[in-house]
Enzyme design. Structure first.
Site, short mmCIF file in Angstrom:
data_model
loop_
_atom_site.label_atom_id
_atom_site.label_comp_id
_atom_site.label_asym_id
_atom_site.label_seq_id
_atom_site.Cartn_x
_atom_site.Cartn_y
_atom_site.Cartn_z
CG HIS A 1 -2.08 -0.90 1.12
ND1 HIS A 1 -3.19 -0.83 1.93
CD2 HIS A 1 -2.33 -1.91 0.24
CE1 HIS A 1 -4.06 -1.75 1.57
NE2 HIS A 1 -3.56 -2.43 0.56
CE1 TYR B 1 -4.91 3.72 8.99
CE2 TYR B 1 -5.41 3.50 11.32
CZ TYR B 1 -4.68 3.13 10.21
OH TYR B 1 -3.68 2.18 10.33
N PRO C 1 -3.49 0.25 18.97
CG PRO C 1 -5.31 -1.11 18.49
CD PRO C 1 -4.64 -0.40 19.61
CE LYS D 1 4.55 3.36 13.20
NZ LYS D 1 4.33 2.74 11.90
CE1 TYR E 1 -0.88 3.79 9.50
CE2 TYR E 1 0.10 2.99 7.47
CZ TYR E 1 -0.87 2.88 8.45
OH TYR E 1 -1.80 1.89 8.40
#
Ligand code: RFL
Ligand code: PHB
Length: 390
Positions: free
Chosen positions: A73, A201, A293, A297, A385
């Site tokens: 991704h 998200y 979560p 990570k 990220y």
């Protein structure tokens, strides 16, 4: 009584990856695991691997299937105020990406490689106890109804948040830093195509939602729920209805529903213990720290920890140098704290905190609106990220 160089407590991703790295370096190790292999594989957890984690799996020859089946991704979507905003992770992180490949599959690949290599793993070991950690460590446990003792040079505590390793350190020798959140995540796994090509998200006045996946035909979704909620209290229909309500219309319309293969609630918390070493015991992964979560990570920190520890152990055995082991805790913690900060920030920005009031809600929206229009802020999000270097 038997002996090894490194005794590893726990056959989750931290323990199995450490065992593989040590095996490659010719360092003898034994893994002692409380549960059965089937039980370890039945826990549905992480889904997003940083490049550094993939590189480590490559190093130990366990990334063949990951490269065939994992989904690379280059971006994620943030949803708020009724709209989707794509964050181009690669553009803002110098071309990096993440790989969506379930923790279950990582664990399965590492387990199979370990079995093929002939390295020892003892499953269903009960009553594991650690002794003499400051001098000549020993582990005692029961397996197949027989009591065992394992002597070793070092112990790697890779037994997760509820393990015995951290508990074996006198409380006065550890500082525990902790923050809990008044909510959990209800996760649902289903054999339905994902609603979106990339993860979403979503910040919503009713609470956070996350759209993730395991493959083009298997989806993983999460909803923020009160800390007291149980999975049993949520029917599949109630889950799908609530998910759709928390997504912007175009994404909600693409949600395909189906029966849950698994449903569970995870509490959110941030924890770090310092130092990650006590005598000849080293804590790795969830045994030493927990992140909520939201930043994806936890598994990636387990990977960087065991990388640092394996380097220290290689230096010890190959060159007789204790430098890497001395530096382990500080090196690992420097990376852990940055991931704690990022995970806390993602959680604080995207979840509903009912007690914080409407001022805080407006600040969240202002922050997200600023973020998606600022190249500087997008750079900070993307860099964290995809994962800071290790
Ligand atoms: P684990 O996986 O908990 O493994 C520990 C192992 O130790 C065994 N054990 C013992 N063995 C012997 N004696 C004892 N006394 C023992 N006590 C325990 C256990 O049976 C187990 O097999 O820890 P490890 O290896 O440190 O790995 C950590 C990761 O599992 C964890 O950080 C991630 O799952 C966190 N996480 C995520 N991380 C990511 O990087 N990306 C994600 O997308 C992501 N999503 C998640 C997550 C965690 C979640 N939950 C359920 C908290 C999503 C969720 C919902
Ligand atoms: C998952 O797919 O399980 C997942 C993905 C991203 C997260 C957390 C969990 O931030």
């Amino acid at each position: 009584m038997s002996r090894t160089q490194v005794a590893i407590v726990g056959a989750g991703p931290a323990g199995l990856l450490l065992g593989a790295l040590l095996g490659r370096a010719g360092i003898d190790n034994v893994i002692i695991e409380r549960s059965s292999a089937q039980h370890v594989l039945s826990r549905i957890r992480a889904g997003v691997l940083e490049q550094g984690t993939v590189d480590l799996l490559d190093q130990v020859g366990c990334a063949g299937r990951l490269h065939r089946e994992g989904l690379v991704h280059h971006g994620i979507d943030l949803a708020f105020d009724g709209a989707l905003h794509r964050v181009d992770l690669s553009r803002f992180s110098g071309g990096r990406s993440v790989t969506v490949y379930g923790q279950t599959e990582v664990t399965r690949d590492l387990m199979q490689a370990r079995a093929a290599s002939g390295q020892r793993t003892i499953y269903e070991a009960s009553g594991v106890a650690l002794h003499d950690l400051d001098a000549a460590p020993r582990l005692t446990f029961t397996a197949d109804g027989v009591g065992h003792e394992l002597r070793c040079d070092f112990v790697a505590g890779c037994d997760g948040y509820h393990g015995v390793s951290r508990e074996s350190v006198p409380a006065s020798a550890l500082h525990v830093f902790e923050r809990s959140y008044p909510f959990g995540w209800l996760g649902l796994l289903a054999d339905v195509p994902p609603a979106n090509d990339e993860l979403i998200y979503s910040r919503h006045p009713r609470g956070f939602a996350l759209c993730s996946m395991r493959s083009p035909s298997r989806s993983r979704y999460y909803l923020q729920v009160p800390g007291s909620d149980t999975a049993a209290a949520w029917s599949d229909d109630a889950f799908w209805d609530e998910l759709r309500r928390r997504l912007p219309e175009p994404a909600a319309d693409r949600v395909v529903t189906g029966p849950a293969l698994e449903k569970s609630v995870a509490q959110l918390r941030s924890v770090v213990v310092e130092p990650l070493r006590f005598g000849r015991l080293f804590l790795c992964g969830d045994a030493g720290h927990i992140v909520p979560p939201t930043g994806a990570k936890g598994l990636n920190l387990a990977a960087s920890d065991v990388h640092y520890l394996a380097e220290g152990l290689r230096q010890h055995y190959a060159a007789g140098s204790g430098e890497g082991l001395e530096a382990y805790s500080a090196r690992a913690l420097a990376r852990v704290w940055k991931a704690e900060r990022f995970s806390w920030w993602m959680t604080a920005t995207l979840h509903r905190f009912p007690e914080a009031g409407d001022f805080a809600e407006r600040l969240q929206i202002a922050e997200l609106d600023y973020l998606v229009h600022s190249e500087a802020a997008l750079g900070v999000l993307a860099e964290n990220y995809v994962g800071l270097p290790f």
